[in-house]
Design a protein around this motif. Structure first.
Motif, PDB file in Angstrom:
ATOM      1  N   LEU A 153     -29.116 -42.722  39.839  1.00  0.00           N
ATOM      2  CA  LEU A 153     -28.343 -41.555  40.285  1.00  0.00           C
ATOM      3  C   LEU A 153     -27.918 -40.773  39.059  1.00  0.00           C
ATOM      4  O   LEU A 153     -27.891 -41.298  37.954  1.00  0.00           O
ATOM      5  CB  LEU A 153     -27.127 -41.998  41.109  1.00  0.00           C
ATOM      6  N   GLU A 154     -27.576 -39.503  39.280  1.00  0.00           N
ATOM      7  CA  GLU A 154     -26.981 -38.707  38.206  1.00  0.00           C
ATOM      8  C   GLU A 154     -25.527 -38.440  38.568  1.00  0.00           C
ATOM      9  O   GLU A 154     -25.224 -38.175  39.737  1.00  0.00           O
ATOM     10  CB  GLU A 154     -27.725 -37.387  38.031  1.00  0.00           C
ATOM     11  N   LEU A 155     -24.674 -38.509  37.559  1.00  0.00           N
ATOM     12  CA  LEU A 155     -23.234 -38.401  37.792  1.00  0.00           C
ATOM     13  C   LEU A 155     -22.669 -37.133  37.166  1.00  0.00           C
ATOM     14  O   LEU A 155     -22.991 -36.809  36.016  1.00  0.00           O
ATOM     15  CB  LEU A 155     -22.529 -39.615  37.191  1.00  0.00           C
ATOM     16  N   SER A 156     -21.831 -36.451  37.940  1.00  0.00           N
ATOM     17  CA  SER A 156     -21.077 -35.335  37.390  1.00  0.00           C
ATOM     18  C   SER A 156     -19.719 -35.283  38.095  1.00  0.00           C
ATOM     19  O   SER A 156     -19.356 -36.238  38.786  1.00  0.00           O
ATOM     20  CB  SER A 156     -21.865 -34.027  37.557  1.00  0.00           C
ATOM     21  N   TYR A 157     -19.001 -34.207  37.932  1.00  0.00           N
ATOM     22  CA  TYR A 157     -17.674 -34.105  38.522  1.00  0.00           C
ATOM     23  C   TYR A 157     -17.437 -32.682  38.981  1.00  0.00           C
ATOM     24  O   TYR A 157     -18.147 -31.746  38.586  1.00  0.00           O
ATOM     25  CB  TYR A 157     -16.584 -34.485  37.488  1.00  0.00           C
ATOM     26  N   LEU A 158     -16.475 -32.522  39.833  1.00  0.00           N
ATOM     27  CA  LEU A 158     -15.980 -31.195  40.171  1.00  0.00           C
ATOM     28  C   LEU A 158     -14.484 -31.332  40.404  1.00  0.00           C
ATOM     29  O   LEU A 158     -13.965 -32.449  40.565  1.00  0.00           O
ATOM     30  CB  LEU A 158     -16.710 -30.620  41.397  1.00  0.00           C
ATOM     31  N   HIS A 159     -13.795 -30.242  40.382  1.00  0.00           N
ATOM     32  CA  HIS A 159     -12.347 -30.305  40.591  1.00  0.00           C
ATOM     33  C   HIS A 159     -11.927 -29.194  41.533  1.00  0.00           C
ATOM     34  O   HIS A 159     -12.000 -28.013  41.195  1.00  0.00           O
ATOM     35  CB  HIS A 159     -11.595 -30.193  39.253  1.00  0.00           C
ATOM     36  N   ALA A 160     -11.540 -29.604  42.722  1.00  0.00           N
ATOM     37  CA  ALA A 160     -10.962 -28.681  43.699  1.00  0.00           C
ATOM     38  C   ALA A 160      -9.632 -29.289  44.114  1.00  0.00           C
ATOM     39  O   ALA A 160      -9.558 -30.480  44.400  1.00  0.00           O
ATOM     40  CB  ALA A 160     -11.885 -28.530  44.896  1.00  0.00           C
ATOM     41  N   THR A 161      -8.602 -28.480  44.152  1.00  0.00           N
ATOM     42  CA  THR A 161      -7.286 -29.043  44.453  1.00  0.00           C
ATOM     43  C   THR A 161      -6.552 -28.141  45.436  1.00  0.00           C
ATOM     44  O   THR A 161      -6.688 -26.920  45.394  1.00  0.00           O
ATOM     45  CB  THR A 161      -6.449 -29.227  43.167  1.00  0.00           C
TER      46      THR A 161
ATOM     47  N   ASP B 114     -30.239 -34.801  47.302  1.00  0.00           N
ATOM     48  CA  ASP B 114     -29.128 -35.406  48.018  1.00  0.00           C
ATOM     49  C   ASP B 114     -27.922 -35.407  47.096  1.00  0.00           C
ATOM     50  O   ASP B 114     -28.051 -35.599  45.885  1.00  0.00           O
ATOM     51  CB  ASP B 114     -29.445 -36.844  48.416  1.00  0.00           C
ATOM     52  N   VAL B 115     -26.753 -35.174  47.693  1.00  0.00           N
ATOM     53  CA  VAL B 115     -25.493 -35.169  46.944  1.00  0.00           C
ATOM     54  C   VAL B 115     -24.575 -36.216  47.563  1.00  0.00           C
ATOM     55  O   VAL B 115     -24.519 -36.349  48.788  1.00  0.00           O
ATOM     56  CB  VAL B 115     -24.843 -33.762  47.016  1.00  0.00           C
ATOM     57  N   LEU B 116     -23.890 -36.964  46.703  1.00  0.00           N
ATOM     58  CA  LEU B 116     -22.851 -37.879  47.184  1.00  0.00           C
ATOM     59  C   LEU B 116     -21.520 -37.431  46.573  1.00  0.00           C
ATOM     60  O   LEU B 116     -21.378 -37.373  45.349  1.00  0.00           O
ATOM     61  CB  LEU B 116     -23.157 -39.323  46.773  1.00  0.00           C
ATOM     62  N   ILE B 117     -20.563 -37.093  47.435  1.00  0.00           N
ATOM     63  CA  ILE B 117     -19.227 -36.675  46.994  1.00  0.00           C
ATOM     64  C   ILE B 117     -18.295 -37.885  47.074  1.00  0.00           C
ATOM     65  O   ILE B 117     -18.184 -38.505  48.139  1.00  0.00           O
ATOM     66  CB  ILE B 117     -18.651 -35.583  47.934  1.00  0.00           C
ATOM     67  N   ILE B 118     -17.641 -38.198  45.964  1.00  0.00           N
ATOM     68  CA  ILE B 118     -16.689 -39.320  45.937  1.00  0.00           C
ATOM     69  C   ILE B 118     -15.275 -38.770  45.809  1.00  0.00           C
ATOM     70  O   ILE B 118     -14.954 -38.099  44.831  1.00  0.00           O
ATOM     71  CB  ILE B 118     -16.944 -40.256  44.732  1.00  0.00           C
ATOM     72  N   ASP B 119     -14.424 -39.067  46.793  1.00  0.00           N
ATOM     73  CA  ASP B 119     -13.022 -38.644  46.676  1.00  0.00           C
ATOM     74  C   ASP B 119     -12.108 -39.787  47.084  1.00  0.00           C
ATOM     75  O   ASP B 119     -12.540 -40.754  47.719  1.00  0.00           O
ATOM     76  CB  ASP B 119     -12.766 -37.386  47.518  1.00  0.00           C
TER      77      ASP B 119
ATOM     78  N   PRO C 245     -29.705 -39.457  44.284  1.00  0.00           N
ATOM     79  CA  PRO C 245     -28.665 -38.438  44.491  1.00  0.00           C
ATOM     80  C   PRO C 245     -28.015 -37.939  43.202  1.00  0.00           C
ATOM     81  O   PRO C 245     -28.003 -38.629  42.186  1.00  0.00           O
ATOM     82  CB  PRO C 245     -27.628 -39.179  45.340  1.00  0.00           C
ATOM     83  N   VAL C 246     -27.430 -36.739  43.324  1.00  0.00           N
ATOM     84  CA  VAL C 246     -26.465 -36.268  42.338  1.00  0.00           C
ATOM     85  C   VAL C 246     -25.097 -36.645  42.900  1.00  0.00           C
ATOM     86  O   VAL C 246     -24.771 -36.308  44.040  1.00  0.00           O
ATOM     87  CB  VAL C 246     -26.553 -34.744  42.152  1.00  0.00           C
ATOM     88  N   VAL C 247     -24.334 -37.373  42.110  1.00  0.00           N
ATOM     89  CA  VAL C 247     -23.035 -37.874  42.567  1.00  0.00           C
ATOM     90  C   VAL C 247     -21.936 -37.065  41.893  1.00  0.00           C
ATOM     91  O   VAL C 247     -21.935 -36.918  40.667  1.00  0.00           O
ATOM     92  CB  VAL C 247     -22.887 -39.374  42.214  1.00  0.00           C
ATOM     93  N   PHE C 248     -21.008 -36.545  42.706  1.00  0.00           N
ATOM     94  CA  PHE C 248     -19.878 -35.799  42.161  1.00  0.00           C
ATOM     95  C   PHE C 248     -18.591 -36.553  42.415  1.00  0.00           C
ATOM     96  O   PHE C 248     -18.259 -36.844  43.569  1.00  0.00           O
ATOM     97  CB  PHE C 248     -19.768 -34.409  42.797  1.00  0.00           C
ATOM     98  N   CYS C 249     -17.872 -36.851  41.351  1.00  0.00           N
ATOM     99  CA  CYS C 249     -16.511 -37.367  41.471  1.00  0.00           C
ATOM    100  C   CYS C 249     -15.580 -36.165  41.614  1.00  0.00           C
ATOM    101  O   CYS C 249     -15.632 -35.252  40.805  1.00  0.00           O
ATOM    102  CB  CYS C 249     -16.160 -38.173  40.226  1.00  0.00           C
ATOM    103  N   VAL C 250     -14.763 -36.165  42.655  1.00  0.00           N
ATOM    104  CA  VAL C 250     -13.792 -35.080  42.825  1.00  0.00           C
ATOM    105  C   VAL C 250     -12.542 -35.424  42.013  1.00  0.00           C
ATOM    106  O   VAL C 250     -11.816 -36.366  42.325  1.00  0.00           O
ATOM    107  CB  VAL C 250     -13.425 -34.876  44.314  1.00  0.00           C
ATOM    108  N   MET C 251     -12.345 -34.669  40.956  1.00  0.00           N
ATOM    109  CA  MET C 251     -11.182 -34.866  40.092  1.00  0.00           C
ATOM    110  C   MET C 251      -9.949 -34.257  40.760  1.00  0.00           C
ATOM    111  O   MET C 251     -10.080 -33.300  41.522  1.00  0.00           O
ATOM    112  CB  MET C 251     -11.426 -34.215  38.741  1.00  0.00           C
TER     113      MET C 251
END
Ligand SMILES: O=P(O)(O)OC[C@H]1O[C@H](OP(=O)(O)OP(=O)(O)O)[C@H](O)[C@@H]1O
Ligand code: HPA
Length: 185
Positions: A68-76, A101-106, A44-50
């Protein structure tokens, strides 16, 4: 306007501790085991929600034992307030996740507008499958969609405004080493 630090300190002093660091670490360990069992072959590509997802992601990721590959996104949508508004994208995903596949971490699924919008965005942008994990699922009947759930949940919590472990009160106390409910909220 500068923050009233006396008020910020008072909020911490008067808060109710809902979960200690030890309880949260145990819950994160359980979640990691479930994710290891189900996503190990998914690359998966994993996104940490900042910003809120930062502490949870930091504790969860070293317990995931697959590539896995790690990145981030920021939605507030709270923007240092204690009630949510319109979702505002501060940073959209930069890494490509087409057919992945994407895994969103919040940190928290509260009303769920944030997680729903991020999941929809990833699906429309070509994700193969979107998986979601939150540390806290707040218990109430105001979810954005009645069936809205994260695939993996650390712990439930009562319907109060909480902070700590990445979550803020007016921009402060994301560093608090447990999860606390603001007195009166
Ligand atoms: O389920 P919802 O009601 O949509 O709320 C949950 C979202 O709200 C918080 O983010 P916030 O908007 O406070 O941004 P931040 O993480 O940068 O503080 C939290 O980190 C989740 O992303
Ligand atoms: O209860 C909360 N605390 C902090 N941030 C949040 N974002 C949504 N709900 C909350």
């Amino acid at each position: 306007m500068p923050a009233d630090l006396a008020h910020i300190r008072q909020v911490m002093a008067e808060a109710d501790c809902l979960y200690t660091n030890e309880q949260l670490e145990a819950a994160i360990h359980q979640v990691a085991q479930s994710i290891n069992a189900e996503l190990a072959e998914r690359n998966p590509v994993v996104f940490c929600v900042m910003n809120g997802g930062l502490i949870f992601a930091g504790k969860l990721l070293p317990q995931l034992d697959f590539p896995l590959e790690l990145s981030y996104l920021h939605a507030t949508r709270y923007r240092n307030e204690t009630t949510g508004g319109e979702l505002f994208w501060k940073a959209k995903p930069e890494i490509s996740f087409m057919d992945r596949d994407v895994l969103i971490i919040d940190d928290i699924l509260d009303e769920g507008h944030t997680l729903a919008a991020i999941s929809d965005f990833c699906k429309h942008a070509g994700a193969r499958q979107v998986h979601t994990v939150v540390l806290i699922d707040k218990t109430h009947d105001r979810k954005a969609r009645p069936d809205l759930k994260a695939d993996y949940v650390g712990l439930p919590c009562v319907d109060r405004y909480i902070f700590g472990y990445g979550m803020d009160y007016k921009g402060y106390w994301r560093n608090a080493p447990g999860i606390y409910a603001v007195k009166g909220l």
